[in-house]
Design a protein around this motif. Structure first.
Motif, PDB file in Angstrom:
ATOM      1  N   HIS A 167     -12.520 -23.599 -35.573  1.00 21.57           N
ATOM      2  CA  HIS A 167     -11.385 -23.861 -36.240  1.00 21.57           C
ATOM      3  C   HIS A 167     -11.472 -25.045 -37.461  1.00 21.57           C
ATOM      4  CE1 HIS A 167      -7.283 -24.335 -36.518  1.00 21.57           C
ATOM      5  NE2 HIS A 167      -7.129 -25.549 -36.185  1.00 21.57           N
ATOM      6  N   ALA A 168     -12.318 -26.008 -37.330  1.00 23.98           N
ATOM      7  CA  ALA A 168     -12.746 -26.981 -38.193  1.00 23.98           C
ATOM      8  C   ALA A 168     -13.283 -26.185 -39.613  1.00 23.98           C
ATOM      9  CB  ALA A 168     -13.589 -27.826 -37.736  1.00 23.98           C
ATOM     10  N   LEU A 169     -14.095 -25.316 -39.283  1.00 25.76           N
ATOM     11  CA  LEU A 169     -14.543 -24.647 -40.480  1.00 25.76           C
ATOM     12  C   LEU A 169     -13.680 -23.865 -41.228  1.00 25.76           C
ATOM     13  CD1 LEU A 169     -17.991 -23.416 -39.159  1.00 25.76           C
ATOM     14  CD2 LEU A 169     -17.639 -25.171 -40.628  1.00 25.76           C
ATOM     15  N   ASP A 170     -12.617 -23.344 -40.512  1.00 32.05           N
ATOM     16  CA  ASP A 170     -11.447 -22.521 -41.011  1.00 32.05           C
ATOM     17  C   ASP A 170     -10.351 -23.308 -41.621  1.00 32.05           C
ATOM     18  OD1 ASP A 170     -12.543 -20.182 -40.062  1.00 32.05           O
ATOM     19  OD2 ASP A 170     -11.211 -20.329 -38.102  1.00 32.05           O
ATOM     20  N   LEU A 171     -10.265 -24.636 -41.109  1.00 30.68           N
ATOM     21  CA  LEU A 171      -9.586 -25.362 -42.034  1.00 30.68           C
ATOM     22  C   LEU A 171     -10.159 -26.159 -43.195  1.00 30.68           C
ATOM     23  CD1 LEU A 171      -8.233 -27.605 -38.839  1.00 30.68           C
ATOM     24  CD2 LEU A 171      -6.952 -26.085 -40.437  1.00 30.68           C
ATOM     25  N   MET A 172     -11.499 -26.271 -43.189  1.00 30.42           N
ATOM     26  CA  MET A 172     -12.182 -26.808 -44.341  1.00 30.42           C
ATOM     27  C   MET A 172     -12.125 -25.570 -45.565  1.00 30.42           C
ATOM     28  SD  MET A 172     -15.652 -28.434 -42.856  1.00 30.42           S
ATOM     29  CE  MET A 172     -15.624 -29.764 -41.793  1.00 30.42           C
ATOM     30  N   GLU A 173     -12.132 -24.538 -45.154  1.00 26.65           N
ATOM     31  CA  GLU A 173     -11.756 -23.363 -46.149  1.00 26.65           C
ATOM     32  C   GLU A 173     -10.461 -23.330 -46.589  1.00 26.65           C
ATOM     33  OE1 GLU A 173     -12.843 -18.637 -46.485  1.00 26.65           O
ATOM     34  OE2 GLU A 173     -12.921 -19.662 -44.545  1.00 26.65           O
ATOM     35  N   GLU A 174      -9.854 -23.521 -45.734  1.00 23.42           N
ATOM     36  CA  GLU A 174      -8.360 -23.446 -46.225  1.00 23.42           C
ATOM     37  C   GLU A 174      -7.955 -24.741 -47.209  1.00 23.42           C
ATOM     38  OE1 GLU A 174      -3.682 -23.148 -44.205  1.00 23.42           O
ATOM     39  OE2 GLU A 174      -5.518 -22.981 -42.950  1.00 23.42           O
ATOM     40  N   GLN A 175      -8.461 -25.674 -46.899  1.00 23.54           N
ATOM     41  CA  GLN A 175      -8.251 -26.993 -47.608  1.00 23.54           C
ATOM     42  C   GLN A 175      -8.930 -26.664 -48.984  1.00 23.54           C
ATOM     43  OE1 GLN A 175      -6.426 -29.620 -48.086  1.00 23.54           O
ATOM     44  NE2 GLN A 175      -7.157 -31.312 -47.158  1.00 23.54           N
ATOM     45  N   ILE A 176     -10.111 -26.371 -49.056  1.00 20.44           N
ATOM     46  CA  ILE A 176     -10.745 -26.032 -50.500  1.00 20.44           C
ATOM     47  C   ILE A 176      -9.898 -25.197 -51.129  1.00 20.44           C
ATOM     48  CG2 ILE A 176     -12.706 -25.012 -51.744  1.00 20.44           C
ATOM     49  CD1 ILE A 176     -14.459 -25.977 -49.169  1.00 20.44           C
ATOM     50  N   LYS A 177      -9.155 -24.192 -50.684  1.00 19.07           N
ATOM     51  CA  LYS A 177      -8.621 -23.102 -51.481  1.00 19.07           C
ATOM     52  C   LYS A 177      -7.337 -23.771 -51.883  1.00 19.07           C
ATOM     53  CE  LYS A 177     -10.223 -18.764 -49.012  1.00 19.07           C
ATOM     54  NZ  LYS A 177      -9.931 -17.682 -48.241  1.00 19.07           N
ATOM     55  N   CYS A 178      -6.456 -24.518 -51.117  1.00 20.02           N
ATOM     56  CA  CYS A 178      -5.535 -25.120 -51.159  1.00 20.02           C
ATOM     57  C   CYS A 178      -5.395 -26.253 -52.380  1.00 20.02           C
ATOM     58  CB  CYS A 178      -4.692 -25.947 -50.125  1.00 20.02           C
ATOM     59  SG  CYS A 178      -3.172 -26.756 -50.230  1.00 20.02           S
ATOM     60  N   LYS A 179      -6.745 -26.824 -52.563  1.00 22.84           N
ATOM     61  CA  LYS A 179      -6.891 -28.013 -53.509  1.00 22.84           C
ATOM     62  C   LYS A 179      -7.216 -27.306 -54.778  1.00 22.84           C
ATOM     63  CE  LYS A 179      -8.277 -31.993 -50.942  1.00 22.84           C
ATOM     64  NZ  LYS A 179      -9.244 -32.828 -50.568  1.00 22.84           N
ATOM     65  N   LEU A 180      -7.947 -25.955 -54.748  1.00 22.73           N
ATOM     66  CA  LEU A 180      -8.155 -25.408 -55.890  1.00 22.73           C
ATOM     67  C   LEU A 180      -6.991 -24.632 -56.645  1.00 22.73           C
ATOM     68  CD1 LEU A 180     -11.457 -23.342 -55.090  1.00 22.73           C
ATOM     69  CD2 LEU A 180     -11.099 -25.386 -56.598  1.00 22.73           C
ATOM     70  N   LYS A 181      -6.139 -24.262 -55.788  1.00 22.37           N
ATOM     71  CA  LYS A 181      -4.590 -23.797 -56.418  1.00 22.37           C
ATOM     72  C   LYS A 181      -3.862 -24.989 -56.920  1.00 22.37           C
ATOM     73  CE  LYS A 181      -0.860 -20.842 -55.022  1.00 22.37           C
ATOM     74  NZ  LYS A 181      -0.359 -20.004 -53.531  1.00 22.37           N
ATOM     75  N   LEU A 182      -3.861 -26.153 -56.144  1.00 21.12           N
ATOM     76  CA  LEU A 182      -3.153 -27.348 -56.564  1.00 21.12           C
ATOM     77  C   LEU A 182      -3.765 -27.576 -58.109  1.00 21.12           C
ATOM     78  CD1 LEU A 182      -1.253 -29.680 -56.054  1.00 21.12           C
ATOM     79  CD2 LEU A 182      -3.038 -30.690 -55.114  1.00 21.12           C
ATOM     80  N   GLN A 183      -5.015 -27.708 -58.342  1.00 20.98           N
ATOM     81  CA  GLN A 183      -5.621 -28.094 -59.611  1.00 20.98           C
ATOM     82  C   GLN A 183      -4.939 -27.158 -60.681  1.00 20.98           C
ATOM     83  OE1 GLN A 183      -9.800 -27.923 -59.491  1.00 20.98           O
ATOM     84  NE2 GLN A 183      -9.932 -28.227 -61.619  1.00 20.98           N
ATOM     85  N   GLU A 184      -5.163 -25.810 -60.236  1.00 24.17           N
ATOM     86  CA  GLU A 184      -4.765 -24.976 -61.322  1.00 24.17           C
ATOM     87  C   GLU A 184      -3.115 -25.093 -61.534  1.00 24.17           C
ATOM     88  OE1 GLU A 184      -6.238 -22.441 -63.290  1.00 24.17           O
ATOM     89  OE2 GLU A 184      -8.167 -23.511 -62.368  1.00 24.17           O
TER      90      GLU A 184
END
Length: 212
Positions: free
Chosen positions: A26-43
């Motif tokens: 679950h922690a690995l899934d959250l890390m992946e989701e966090q990275i995607k969210c921050k990349l989308k936020l950056q764009e």
């Protein structure tokens, strides 16, 4: 009795290991989701800032700047978006959850609108009133629950370029992504804390089992 205790501890250790496996995945899934969210936020922020720069180029940098923002001497305003927090429980651990609430200031009853308009008309009759008194009239309206609905984009004028409106929409989307990222981070930190507790519990159970 000794054999029963050993079997019971083995079952406890197995349950702890199962929960640890789940939490790690679950922690690995959250890390992946966090990275995607921050990349989308950056764009999203990049696009919003680009539209804001285009709007400043069209209207002039002095027409879109901090000079148009409310100051301490301005009439009080109400935030259209607020953040509320609550505690949720999941898999034996608690974490904070943040929710973004959008307040539609334009939704006032007809009676409240009429009362607000009458107050504004009375305030505009006396042209010699100072700015401070005008702010006081606005404060009275707010005290009566009659918050005047104003779109922040109107601080920069009524006929603003389309780029400024697109920038506003982009920053609204960015705000939602920030709240989403905060929720992911909160759950991730709670997951790590739960994993630490389970690892200590597992170590203690193994130590006790070896002594039996």
């Amino acid at each position: 009795m000794k054999i029963y205790c050993i079997l019971q501890m083995s079952d406890d250790i197995l349950e702890v290991c199962k929960e640890l496996d789940y939490l790690m995945i679950h922690a690995l899934d959250l890390m992946e989701e966090q990275i995607k969210c921050k990349l989308k936020l950056q764009e999203t922020m990049k696009s919003g800032c680009l539209n804001l720069a285009k709007a400043r180029y069209i209207m002039g940098h002095n027409n879109i700047s901090s000079l148009q923002l409310p100051t301490e001497d301005s009439a009080e305003i109400a935030a259209q978006r607020t953040v509320a927090s609550s505690v949720e429980t999941k898999k034996n651990f608690e974490y904070m959850v943040f929710k973004l609430h959008t307040i539609n200031l334009a939704k006032m009853s007809s009676g409240e609108q009429e009362e607000g308009n009458s107050i504004r008309r009375r305030a505009s009759k006396d042209g010699s009133e100072s700015k401070g008194k005008e702010d006081l009239n606005c404060k009275k309206i707010e005290d009566n629950g009659l918050v005047i609905a104003t779109d922040p984009i109107k601080w920069f004028g009524y006929l603003v370029p389309q780029n400024l409106r697109q920038a506003q929409k982009g920053f609204h989307a960015a705000l939602e992504l920030v709240v989403q990222s905060a929720n992911i981070q909160s759950e991730l930190e709670a997951t790590h804390k739960r994993c630490d507790k389970l690892l200590k519990l597992k170590t203690a159970l193994i130590a006790i089992k070896s002594e039996v």
